[in-house]
Write an enzyme that holds these catalytic residues in place. Sequence first.
Site, PDB file in Angstrom:
ATOM      1  N   LYS A   1       0.823  -1.206   0.000  1.00  0.00           N
ATOM      2  CA  LYS A   1       0.000   0.000   0.000  1.00  0.00           C
ATOM      3  C   LYS A   1       0.863   1.264   0.000  1.00  0.00           C
ATOM      4  CE  LYS A   1      -0.555  -0.390   4.913  1.00  0.00           C
ATOM      5  NZ  LYS A   1      -0.947   0.346   6.058  1.00  0.00           N
ATOM      6  N   THR A   2       1.956   1.222   0.733  1.00  0.00           N
ATOM      7  CA  THR A   2       2.831   2.393   0.728  1.00  0.00           C
ATOM      8  C   THR A   2       3.426   2.584  -0.664  1.00  0.00           C
ATOM      9  OG1 THR A   2       3.365   1.793   2.981  1.00  0.00           O
ATOM     10  CG2 THR A   2       4.667   3.539   1.995  1.00  0.00           C
TER      11      THR A   2
ATOM     12  N   ARG B   1       3.897  -9.332  10.109  1.00  0.00           N
ATOM     13  CA  ARG B   1       5.203  -8.698   9.903  1.00  0.00           C
ATOM     14  C   ARG B   1       6.196  -9.697   9.314  1.00  0.00           C
ATOM     15  NH1 ARG B   1       3.520  -4.613   8.856  1.00  0.00           N
ATOM     16  NH2 ARG B   1       1.573  -5.726   9.088  1.00  0.00           N
TER      17      ARG B   1
ATOM     18  N   ASP C   1      -1.936   8.289   4.704  1.00  0.00           N
ATOM     19  CA  ASP C   1      -1.547   6.912   4.962  1.00  0.00           C
ATOM     20  C   ASP C   1      -2.168   6.462   6.284  1.00  0.00           C
ATOM     21  OD1 ASP C   1      -0.314   4.541   4.487  1.00  0.00           O
ATOM     22  OD2 ASP C   1       1.692   5.181   5.092  1.00  0.00           O
ATOM     23  N   GLU C   2      -2.390   5.173   6.452  1.00  0.00           N
ATOM     24  CA  GLU C   2      -2.928   4.626   7.712  1.00  0.00           C
ATOM     25  C   GLU C   2      -4.194   5.371   8.149  1.00  0.00           C
ATOM     26  OE1 GLU C   2      -1.505   1.981   8.637  1.00  0.00           O
ATOM     27  OE2 GLU C   2       0.680   2.092   8.607  1.00  0.00           O
TER      28      GLU C   2
ATOM     29  N   GLN D   1      -5.903  -3.385  10.791  1.00  0.00           N
ATOM     30  CA  GLN D   1      -4.685  -2.945  11.465  1.00  0.00           C
ATOM     31  C   GLN D   1      -4.919  -1.710  12.319  1.00  0.00           C
ATOM     32  OE1 GLN D   1      -0.805  -3.316   9.455  1.00  0.00           O
ATOM     33  NE2 GLN D   1      -1.947  -3.896   7.631  1.00  0.00           N
TER      34      GLN D   1
END
Length: 763
Positions: A44-45, A611, A234-235, A265
Amino acid sequence: MASAPAPAPADLPPWLQGLNPPQRDAVLTTEGPVLILAGAGTGKTKALTSRLAHIVFSRLAWPSEILAVTFTNRAAREMRHRMEVLVGDLAEGLPFLGTFHSIAARMLRRHAGLVGLDSNFTILDTDDQLRLLKQVVIEAGLDERRWPAKQLAGHIDRWKNRGEIPAEVPPGEAMSFGEGQANGAKLYARYQERLRALNAADFGDLLLHMLTIFTEAPDVLADYQRRFKYIMVDEYQDTNVAQYRWLTLLAGARHNIACVGDDDQSIYSWRGAEVANILRFERDFPGAKVIRLEQNYRSTSHILAAANGLIAHNKGRLGKQLFTAGSAGEKIAVIGVWDGPEEARLIGDHAERRAREGASLNQMAILVRAQFQTRELEDRFIGIGLPYRIVGGFRFYERAEVRDALAYLRLIVSPNDALAFERIVNVPKRGLGDKAMAALHAAARSMDRPLPRAAEAIVETPALSPAARRSLKTLVMDLDRWRALAETTPHPELARIVLEESGYVAMWQADKSAEAQGRLDNLIELTRAMEDYPSLTGFLEHVSLVMDNDASDATEKLTIMTLHAAKGLEFDHVFLAGWEEGVFPSQRALDEGGAKSLEEERRLAYVGITRARRTATITHAANRRVYGQWTAAIPSRFVSELPLDHVEVTSTLSGGPSLWRAALQGEVDPFAHVGRGTGRGPGWERAAGGFGAARNTAPAIDVKASAVSVGLRGRADVKLGARVFHSKFGEGTVIGIEGNKLEIDFPAAGTKRILDSFVEVRP
DNA sequence: TGTTCACGCCTTTTT
DNA sequence: GGCGTGAACA
């Protein structure tokens, strides 16, 4: 745009290479609102940065016309770095790429006057904030033991996160702190006044003040609305109400906003984050395009399947099913061990083995729920000489010596900074104690001047003892001299001179305690870090907002960090330590937040597992020392929620407690058992301070509802009139209950105490 | 004003 | 078990 024929890969600019169709869609949709729902490890980043690069390179907007917001400095740094790789000089500047706080701070400096501040206002950190609140609480005539400033800070934080000024605090909540006229909302108002008088803002104010300005000065808002052609976030699932309002106001009529987020998340609700913000995006921005990124490029299929299976236990999700084309890899290892030290030993062994097999320590991480878990790991790794780094925890800029040094520097830049002055006035000791400070405060009030200014004046009057007057005069003159010196001296050099001449360095050199040398090293590191900034002001601004200093060094190290800190990162090998009820999920989450916070804990577990690129190892211990007390523990419920097909369960226990083993194998419901601890003989049940799980006895698990928190593991049922035993005061009677605290009368000792631990209760 | 000692609090998570 | 705070003492 999407309908244009796809050019051959070689013709594509770098930011469009190697993207899958949804990612490409996310990059090329440059008009109108876009919500990118992206699961863990789906790039996504990458998608967001590529979109940014695309917009800049295609000249859809100048870099200065793009607002790109992240939550952490790390994320902002990363994005900037990738932009430089993708579009080179074109990305230079990107003045509005940063965290919510850093961008809001920059805006606020420009318009500070509109909320009664000067543009050079100081940004308070938590410590300053707390000291100020303490003063406010005491001034209001409240007993600060009953009404801790920390608690008020929590309330105010929550209100600010929701964008509420004192007048907007819901009356019911206002009364949850303080008494009568000295209630939460009143104290909040008083605190805001004090901040203004000090020309200071706390973290929450940065956004709150901007909201006020946007509302009261529509021209300012309109200006920014015109300026920002594109907004990217973002986020997004982590935005709180204040941030959400700030964003939607800025997005204004253009609605050119692209948000990336993953509801699975969302792990920051305690900080005011509202998952609801992501859920309502389509309503807020009609016609929004929703793009889902579901192909995971990070993890093996076992790891991904395990994570998917776990998160499926949550209700109220937007629902994504991540898939991968990657290999199956190893199953997730779940390993039970006897106690904390053994867990540390096991993880150390595994890490060393992986390293021998050729894995890099940089690609391994131990993720923990809470900071206290790092200690045992650290002990072990120091013992065996395994290099490690701890991310987070005691932050460099929060260390006392660093804060002292910064206070001196702040005072040079802002001569009116009362908080900085208070901090260092008697550090090192100058004979200016409580009495001198009281006189100084009185003088400041009567002269209506900031404290440091009052100090300049008071040295000429007889208000202080001659010794104190001399001492204060020296300080005032020193400060003047340093300010003059600041005009001509490079700031790192200035800092060295100040620390030397003030006697601060000498103070630590004279200190014979073990940590003194470390503190001196930190001061050297601080002056070195200053060299990276063009000016003292620039450095100080940086310090108040960027609290992390990722000292990157060349040696390979195993990373230890909290699950929260790990979001957005990835490692080949991940160790997830302390998966025990009460640790993870944390007791607090179980006690206070109900189902909602349990789901957040589960999302945290999901973040942890995802992760891992290649292997994930989950460990749990049967016994753990908490507050120095040995406490029995059962495996986390999250362990049993992992789909069996993707998990390999082992235990290093041989003669451990039978109940615990049975619970691990799912043969008994551990919650059905009420334990017996090592109480004071027959009839006494250990109700607090842990159960002291002696080896070879069944672990004590008491999950009866109610008043008193028993260590980390459960609660005991305590009623008014209950007989209790305290190791020091002997037998007593419970005469009051409030939350977790008990008021107890100890007639034998002739005392009444309010306690919340180390009490044994006779059932 | 500075030092010592005992108590109580702590262990979520962060900009 | 460790640390900071505040009261009591020097």
